[in-house]
Design a protein around this motif. Structure first.
Motif, PDB file in Angstrom:
ATOM      1  N   ALA A  99       0.740  -1.230  -0.044  1.00  0.00           N
ATOM      2  CA  ALA A  99      -0.187   0.146  -0.051  1.00  0.00           C
ATOM      3  C   ALA A  99       0.882   1.340   0.172  1.00  0.00           C
ATOM      4  N   LEU A 100       1.956   1.378   0.880  1.00  0.00           N
ATOM      5  CA  LEU A 100       2.863   2.381   1.006  1.00  0.00           C
ATOM      6  C   LEU A 100       3.633   2.474  -0.563  1.00  0.00           C
ATOM      7  N   ALA A 101       3.929   1.334  -0.928  1.00  0.00           N
ATOM      8  CA  ALA A 101       4.699   1.598  -2.290  1.00  0.00           C
ATOM      9  C   ALA A 101       3.828   2.106  -3.565  1.00  0.00           C
ATOM     10  N   GLY A 102       2.511   1.493  -3.494  1.00  0.00           N
ATOM     11  CA  GLY A 102       1.424   1.972  -4.268  1.00  0.00           C
ATOM     12  C   GLY A 102       1.386   3.367  -4.387  1.00  0.00           C
ATOM     13  N   LEU A 103       1.238   3.867  -3.084  1.00  0.00           N
ATOM     14  CA  LEU A 103       0.895   5.289  -2.903  1.00  0.00           C
ATOM     15  C   LEU A 103       1.938   6.284  -3.556  1.00  0.00           C
ATOM     16  N   ILE A 104       3.301   5.655  -2.931  1.00  0.00           N
ATOM     17  CA  ILE A 104       4.418   6.633  -3.439  1.00  0.00           C
ATOM     18  C   ILE A 104       4.777   6.497  -5.143  1.00  0.00           C
ATOM     19  N   ALA A 105       4.340   5.225  -5.596  1.00  0.00           N
ATOM     20  CA  ALA A 105       4.447   5.331  -7.019  1.00  0.00           C
ATOM     21  C   ALA A 105       3.430   6.049  -7.844  1.00  0.00           C
ATOM     22  N   TRP A 106       2.316   6.092  -7.073  1.00  0.00           N
ATOM     23  CA  TRP A 106       1.113   7.065  -7.642  1.00  0.00           C
ATOM     24  C   TRP A 106       1.680   8.540  -7.565  1.00  0.00           C
ATOM     25  N   ARG A 107       2.324   8.904  -6.645  1.00  0.00           N
ATOM     26  CA  ARG A 107       2.659  10.315  -6.474  1.00  0.00           C
ATOM     27  C   ARG A 107       3.831  10.565  -7.283  1.00  0.00           C
ATOM     28  N   HIS A 108       4.676   9.556  -7.692  1.00  0.00           N
ATOM     29  CA  HIS A 108       5.696   9.617  -8.656  1.00  0.00           C
ATOM     30  C   HIS A 108       5.536   9.492 -10.221  1.00  0.00           C
ATOM     31  N   LYS A 109       4.247   9.722 -10.606  1.00  0.00           N
ATOM     32  CA  LYS A 109       3.683   9.407 -11.987  1.00  0.00           C
ATOM     33  C   LYS A 109       4.626  10.076 -12.804  1.00  0.00           C
ATOM     34  N   ALA A 110       4.783  11.499 -12.595  1.00  0.00           N
ATOM     35  CA  ALA A 110       5.613  12.172 -13.556  1.00  0.00           C
ATOM     36  C   ALA A 110       7.004  12.064 -13.503  1.00  0.00           C
ATOM     37  N   ASN A 111       7.487  11.589 -12.484  1.00  0.00           N
ATOM     38  CA  ASN A 111       9.084  11.106 -12.352  1.00  0.00           C
ATOM     39  C   ASN A 111       9.219  10.011 -13.054  1.00  0.00           C
ATOM     40  N   ILE A 112       8.189   9.226 -13.258  1.00  0.00           N
ATOM     41  CA  ILE A 112       8.323   7.910 -13.709  1.00  0.00           C
ATOM     42  C   ILE A 112       8.433   7.948 -15.434  1.00  0.00           C
ATOM     43  N   GLN A 113       7.235   8.912 -15.858  1.00  0.00           N
ATOM     44  CA  GLN A 113       7.445   9.224 -17.142  1.00  0.00           C
ATOM     45  C   GLN A 113       8.822  10.052 -17.547  1.00  0.00           C
ATOM     46  N   ARG A 114       9.177  10.838 -16.643  1.00  0.00           N
ATOM     47  CA  ARG A 114      10.652  11.364 -17.252  1.00  0.00           C
ATOM     48  C   ARG A 114      11.981  10.371 -17.076  1.00  0.00           C
ATOM     49  N   LEU A 115      11.821   9.346 -16.094  1.00  0.00           N
ATOM     50  CA  LEU A 115      12.771   8.278 -16.051  1.00  0.00           C
ATOM     51  C   LEU A 115      12.610   7.533 -17.413  1.00  0.00           C
ATOM     52  N   ILE A 116      11.455   7.172 -17.909  1.00  0.00           N
ATOM     53  CA  ILE A 116      11.420   6.502 -19.242  1.00  0.00           C
ATOM     54  C   ILE A 116      11.917   7.383 -20.279  1.00  0.00           C
ATOM     55  N   ALA A 117      11.717   8.526 -20.097  1.00  0.00           N
ATOM     56  CA  ALA A 117      12.151   9.427 -21.150  1.00  0.00           C
ATOM     57  C   ALA A 117      13.682   9.969 -21.335  1.00  0.00           C
ATOM     58  N   GLY A 118      14.244   9.391 -19.839  1.00  0.00           N
ATOM     59  CA  GLY A 118      15.667   9.973 -19.797  1.00  0.00           C
ATOM     60  C   GLY A 118      15.807  11.398 -19.527  1.00  0.00           C
ATOM     61  N   THR A 119      14.823  12.016 -18.965  1.00  0.00           N
ATOM     62  CA  THR A 119      14.666  13.512 -18.684  1.00  0.00           C
ATOM     63  C   THR A 119      14.662  13.667 -17.274  1.00  0.00           C
ATOM     64  N   GLU A 120      14.676  12.914 -16.397  1.00  0.00           N
ATOM     65  CA  GLU A 120      14.565  13.046 -14.904  1.00  0.00           C
ATOM     66  C   GLU A 120      15.762  13.778 -14.410  1.00  0.00           C
ATOM     67  N   PRO A 121      15.639  14.865 -13.876  1.00  0.00           N
ATOM     68  CA  PRO A 121      16.750  15.752 -13.359  1.00  0.00           C
ATOM     69  C   PRO A 121      17.719  14.928 -12.266  1.00  0.00           C
ATOM     70  N   ARG A 122      19.105  15.253 -12.112  1.00  0.00           N
ATOM     71  CA  ARG A 122      19.818  14.698 -11.194  1.00  0.00           C
ATOM     72  C   ARG A 122      20.140  15.544  -9.973  1.00  0.00           C
ATOM     73  N   PHE A 123      20.738  15.015  -8.915  1.00  0.00           N
ATOM     74  CA  PHE A 123      21.105  15.780  -7.907  1.00  0.00           C
ATOM     75  C   PHE A 123      21.817  17.207  -8.351  1.00  0.00           C
ATOM     76  N   GLY A 124      21.436  18.421  -7.813  1.00  0.00           N
ATOM     77  CA  GLY A 124      22.092  19.505  -8.234  1.00  0.00           C
ATOM     78  C   GLY A 124      21.246  20.436  -9.301  1.00  0.00           C
ATOM     79  N   THR A 125      20.272  19.931  -9.882  1.00  0.00           N
ATOM     80  CA  THR A 125      19.385  20.735 -10.630  1.00  0.00           C
ATOM     81  C   THR A 125      18.309  21.399 -10.067  1.00  0.00           C
ATOM     82  N   ARG A 126      17.487  22.155 -10.689  1.00  0.00           N
ATOM     83  CA  ARG A 126      16.434  22.909 -10.172  1.00  0.00           C
ATOM     84  C   ARG A 126      14.977  22.658 -10.373  1.00  0.00           C
ATOM     85  N   LYS A 127      14.926  21.499 -11.429  1.00  0.00           N
ATOM     86  CA  LYS A 127      13.616  20.999 -12.112  1.00  0.00           C
ATOM     87  C   LYS A 127      13.378  19.807 -11.485  1.00  0.00           C
ATOM     88  N   GLY A 128      12.117  19.480 -11.632  1.00  0.00           N
ATOM     89  CA  GLY A 128      11.405  18.089 -11.536  1.00  0.00           C
ATOM     90  C   GLY A 128      11.049  17.940  -9.907  1.00  0.00           C
TER      91      GLY A 128
END
Length: 195
Positions: A166-195
């Motif tokens: 249940a915890l994992a599902g909630l966190i994954a749901w809240r990370h939907k946009a992050n998951i899309q960016r991870l798939i696209a290879g555009t998720e920011p890394r540490f030190g950036t100001r977006k995302g």
């Protein structure tokens, strides 16, 4: 009734937006107006104030841990698990902020540590390892989410497995946009100001 009370307790404790409170108190304005717009520690770090980010991380974890421990003391183990999930929901969907809260990673860590310390440590180790290896916070969080229910299942504890899922599902749901960016290879890394 005890489960309802545990849910209310967990939700109210979880809904306290420490990232927003601390950044406003420090004169940094509304944390929701920078970076990802999130109220969690990762976005607080984007202000450049590491101490505030660390304080947010600790307080967000503690509110989940405390909610679960109080419910366990007052009403037992089932109520404790309900309070833990409710604390996560409170953090993600706080009534005070129009139900627009954080992503629940720190609160989830606190809840897992309180539920079963070893499971919390497993999740934290996975998060830290993946986050440091990739320099992507969301990748670490999602990896930890994937591992926690599996580790709980391997322990033979069905209730703990459902709880971790249940915890994992909630966190994954809240990370939907992050998951899309991870798939696209555009998720920011540490030190950036977006995302």
């Amino acid at each position: 009734m005890s489960l309802i009370l545990a849910a209310i307790l967990g939700y109210l404790l979880g809904s306290v937006p420490y990232g927003l409170i601390l950044t406003k108190a420090a004169g940094l304005g509304d944390i929701r107006s920078i970076g990802s717009g999130n109220i969690g520690a990762t976005n607080v770090l984007r202000t450049g104030n590491k101490a505030l980010a660390a304080a947010t991380l600790v307080l967000d974890a503690l509110k989940g841990l405390v909610a679960l421990l109080i419910a366990r003391w007052a009403w037992g183990e089932d109520a404790a698990l309900v309070a833990g999930v409710a604390a996560m929901a409170g953090h993600a969907f706080p009534v005070w902020l129009g139900f627009k809260g954080g992503k629940g990673v720190a609160t989830g860590a606190g809840v897992l540590l309180a539920a079963q310390w070893w499971l919390g440590l497993v999740a934290l180790a996975v998060w830290l390892g993946v986050a440091l290896a990739t320099r992507i916070s969301s990748a670490g969080a999602l990896a930890a989410c994937a591992v926690a229910p599996v580790a709980a299942l391997l322990s033979g504890d069905l209730k703990l497995t459902v709880f971790a899922a249940a915890l994992a599902g909630l966190i994954a749901w809240r990370h939907k946009a992050n998951i899309q960016r991870l798939i696209a290879g555009t998720e920011p890394r540490f030190g950036t100001r977006k995302g």
